[in-house]
Design an enzyme around this catalytic site. Sequence first.
Site, short mmCIF file in Angstrom:
data_model
loop_
_atom_site.label_atom_id
_atom_site.label_comp_id
_atom_site.label_asym_id
_atom_site.label_seq_id
_atom_site.Cartn_x
_atom_site.Cartn_y
_atom_site.Cartn_z
N THR A 99 1.01 -1.21 -0.02
CA THR A 99 0.20 0.10 0.13
C THR A 99 1.06 1.33 -0.42
OG1 THR A 99 -0.13 0.03 2.05
CG2 THR A 99 -1.50 -1.04 1.48
N LYS A 128 8.20 1.58 2.71
CA LYS A 128 9.60 1.64 3.03
C LYS A 128 9.26 2.31 4.66
CE LYS A 128 9.26 3.13 -0.69
NZ LYS A 128 9.22 3.90 -1.74
N GLU A 152 13.22 -6.29 0.81
CA GLU A 152 14.04 -6.80 0.40
C GLU A 152 14.03 -4.98 -1.19
OE1 GLU A 152 17.39 -7.86 -0.13
OE2 GLU A 152 17.47 -6.02 -1.21
N VAL A 155 14.20 -1.11 -0.42
CA VAL A 155 14.91 0.00 -0.63
C VAL A 155 15.96 -0.60 -2.12
CG1 VAL A 155 17.50 0.73 -0.16
CG2 VAL A 155 16.00 0.44 1.21
N GLU A 212 5.86 7.80 -6.30
CA GLU A 212 5.18 7.63 -4.74
C GLU A 212 3.65 8.62 -5.24
OE1 GLU A 212 6.05 6.38 -2.22
OE2 GLU A 212 7.60 5.78 -3.69
N ASP A 223 12.09 10.17 0.55
CA ASP A 223 11.53 8.97 0.09
C ASP A 223 13.23 8.10 0.31
OD1 ASP A 223 10.27 6.20 -1.16
OD2 ASP A 223 12.30 6.99 -2.40
N LYS A 227 15.09 5.11 3.16
CA LYS A 227 15.71 4.21 2.44
C LYS A 227 17.59 4.75 3.91
CE LYS A 227 13.41 3.80 -1.69
NZ LYS A 227 13.37 4.87 -3.35
N1 LIG Z 1 7.00 1.41 -7.58
C1 LIG Z 1 7.07 1.70 -7.82
O1 LIG Z 1 9.12 1.85 -7.83
C2 LIG Z 1 7.99 1.35 -6.11
C3 LIG Z 1 9.59 0.48 -5.59
C4 LIG Z 1 9.68 0.32 -4.71
C5 LIG Z 1 8.91 0.05 -3.36
N2 LIG Z 1 7.51 0.94 -3.72
C6 LIG Z 1 6.65 1.28 -2.36
O2 LIG Z 1 5.87 -0.20 -2.67
C7 LIG Z 1 4.75 0.10 -2.47
C8 LIG Z 1 3.19 0.37 -3.77
O3 LIG Z 1 3.90 0.83 -4.75
P1 LIG Z 1 3.46 1.02 -6.04
O4 LIG Z 1 3.97 1.19 -6.87
O5 LIG Z 1 1.81 -0.26 -5.99
O6 LIG Z 1 2.14 1.55 -5.63
P2 LIG Z 1 0.42 2.70 -6.24
O7 LIG Z 1 0.00 3.52 -5.55
O8 LIG Z 1 0.29 2.39 -7.92
O9 LIG Z 1 -0.41 1.08 -5.39
C9 LIG Z 1 -0.77 1.10 -3.82
C10 LIG Z 1 -2.11 1.08 -3.72
O10 LIG Z 1 -2.87 1.22 -2.21
C11 LIG Z 1 -4.00 0.70 -2.44
N3 LIG Z 1 -4.29 1.72 -1.07
C12 LIG Z 1 -3.23 2.29 -0.05
N4 LIG Z 1 -3.74 2.86 1.00
C13 LIG Z 1 -4.37 1.04 1.58
C14 LIG Z 1 -5.70 0.41 2.79
N5 LIG Z 1 -5.20 1.80 3.82
N6 LIG Z 1 -5.84 -0.04 2.72
C15 LIG Z 1 -5.86 -1.20 1.39
N7 LIG Z 1 -5.32 -0.32 0.31
C16 LIG Z 1 -4.22 0.48 -0.10
C17 LIG Z 1 -4.20 2.51 -3.04
O11 LIG Z 1 -5.18 2.23 -3.45
C18 LIG Z 1 -3.53 1.48 -4.40
O12 LIG Z 1 -3.85 0.80 -4.96
C19 LIG Z 1 4.50 1.81 -1.98
O13 LIG Z 1 4.56 2.07 -0.25
C20 LIG Z 1 5.34 2.12 -2.34
O14 LIG Z 1 6.82 3.18 -1.96
C21 LIG Z 1 7.13 1.22 -4.74
N1 LIG Z 2 9.03 6.33 -5.56
C1 LIG Z 2 10.53 5.59 -5.91
C2 LIG Z 2 9.67 3.92 -5.41
C3 LIG Z 2 11.21 3.16 -5.06
O1 LIG Z 2 11.35 3.11 -3.94
C4 LIG Z 2 11.42 6.20 -6.37
O2 LIG Z 2 10.93 6.34 -7.04
O3 LIG Z 2 12.95 5.31 -5.76
#
Ligand SMILES: NC(=O)c1ccc[n+]([C@@H]2O[C@H](COP(=O)([O-])OP(=O)(O)OC[C@H]3O[C@@H](n4cnc5c(N)ncnc54)[C@H](O)[C@@H]3O)[C@@H](O)[C@H]2O)c1
Ligand SMILES: N[C@@H](CCO)C(=O)O
Length: 346
Positions: A99, A128, A152, A155, A212, A223, A227
């Site tokens: 989420t 994170k 994993e 970061v 994000e 962010d 990390k």
């Molecule tokens: N996208 C990337 O490249 C990446 C890389 C590393 C880490 N992350 C982390 O992974 C997580 C997910 O990233 P993403 O790109 O899929 O984000 P995203 O915004 O595409 O998806 C997040 C989803 O979580 C849901 N959500 C939010 N709050 C919620 C709640 N209270 N209950 C249930 N569902 C909820 C939202 O509706 C959304 O569909 C984030 O924490 C992000 O920081 C993302």
């Molecule tokens: N928003 C983050 C996703 C990975 O944590 C980034 O751009 O690096």
Amino acid sequence: MTEYKIALVGFGGVNRGLAQLVADRNAEWKASLGFGIKIVGVTDLFLGSIVAEEGLDAKQLVALPIEKGALAQMSGGTAEALNEAVIKHSGADMIAEATFTNPVDGEPATTFCRWALESGIHVVTTNKGPIALHGAELKDLARRKGVAFEYEGSVMSGTPVIRLARQALAGVEVQGFEGILNGTSNYVLTRMKDGLAFNDAVAQAQQLGYAEADPTADVEGFDVRLKVVILANELLNARLSVSDVACSGISRISPEDIAQASANGASWKLIGSANREVDGSVRASVEARLLPNSHPLAGISGATNAVSFKTTLLGAVTVSGPGAGRIETAFALLSDIIAIHTTHGK
Ligand SMILES: NC(=O)c1ccc[n+]([C@@H]2O[C@H](COP(=O)([O-])OP(=O)(O)OC[C@H]3O[C@@H](n4cnc5c(N)ncnc54)[C@H](O)[C@@H]3O)[C@@H](O)[C@H]2O)c1
Ligand SMILES: N[C@@H](CCO)C(=O)O
């Protein structure tokens, strides 16, 4: 054959990426990794929720439209996000928590992790917030319950860094690190070098699934600060809180600054770093730095990340690879599941 039952908490880019991997590769994993994955539940604030003990069709999940309450379109689904019921009562062996990252208090993701761990359910997460802000408590809870808490992807996305440093660099005495730890800001700086405006570059990073939910976290360094806290606490045995890390971002870097840097053979980069001081304390920061183009981090472009560990025995050890992206980050979840299979496999 082991088949892990998994519930997906949050069904945005990353967990949809995991469903895509399951749809495409589950049969192959059974042969190559010795286990398969069955998705038994999905819950998402926007899309609703669904539970199916017999397993959900991963292809159908991937094709789900991004519309409010869309999970209600599937048999047995509802437009309500029944997070607690899906986490505790879907029959899952593990949850994949993906989420939104909340950089202030890590909620509600931390509560989701607690619910699972307290119920004896493994947690894999890319979020994170829970780790940077409540990592010690959650790791302790997992230990007491005899389950795994793996993160994993928190970061450098799918690029191995936490487990690599913890396991393969154990014993080399990591004294510090510096790195490019945010894909979005590095992508923005790279595209600005090509002449794109700051706001347009941020919009592209959002479209590509790097940013994000609130991209301020990417461009203002928040962010990276999370990390840096995660890496410093994990690898330097520091006990840093977010407030211990001085933090600034890239939003004040103008196109003129970038052009001038290029003319002088240098590049602006957002650098997160931490170092052990002579008194044993750990000092950490996040800031934009002007690096000469001869610096190993100056040539890292786009959403690629890199971190250079300063070690006593090997000198600098640098790891580089994707720092963001849906499938790339979903791979990190798979690597966590593989780690769980290795340590807790049935
Ligand atoms: N996208 C990337 O490249 C990446 C890389 C590393 C880490 N992350 C982390 O992974 C997580 C997910 O990233 P993403 O790109 O899929 O984000 P995203 O915004 O595409 O998806 C997040 C989803 O979580 C849901 N959500 C939010 N709050 C919620 C709640 N209270 N209950 C249930 N569902 C909820 C939202 O509706 C959304 O569909 C984030 O924490 C992000 O920081 C993302
Ligand atoms: N928003 C983050 C996703 C990975 O944590 C980034 O751009 O690096």
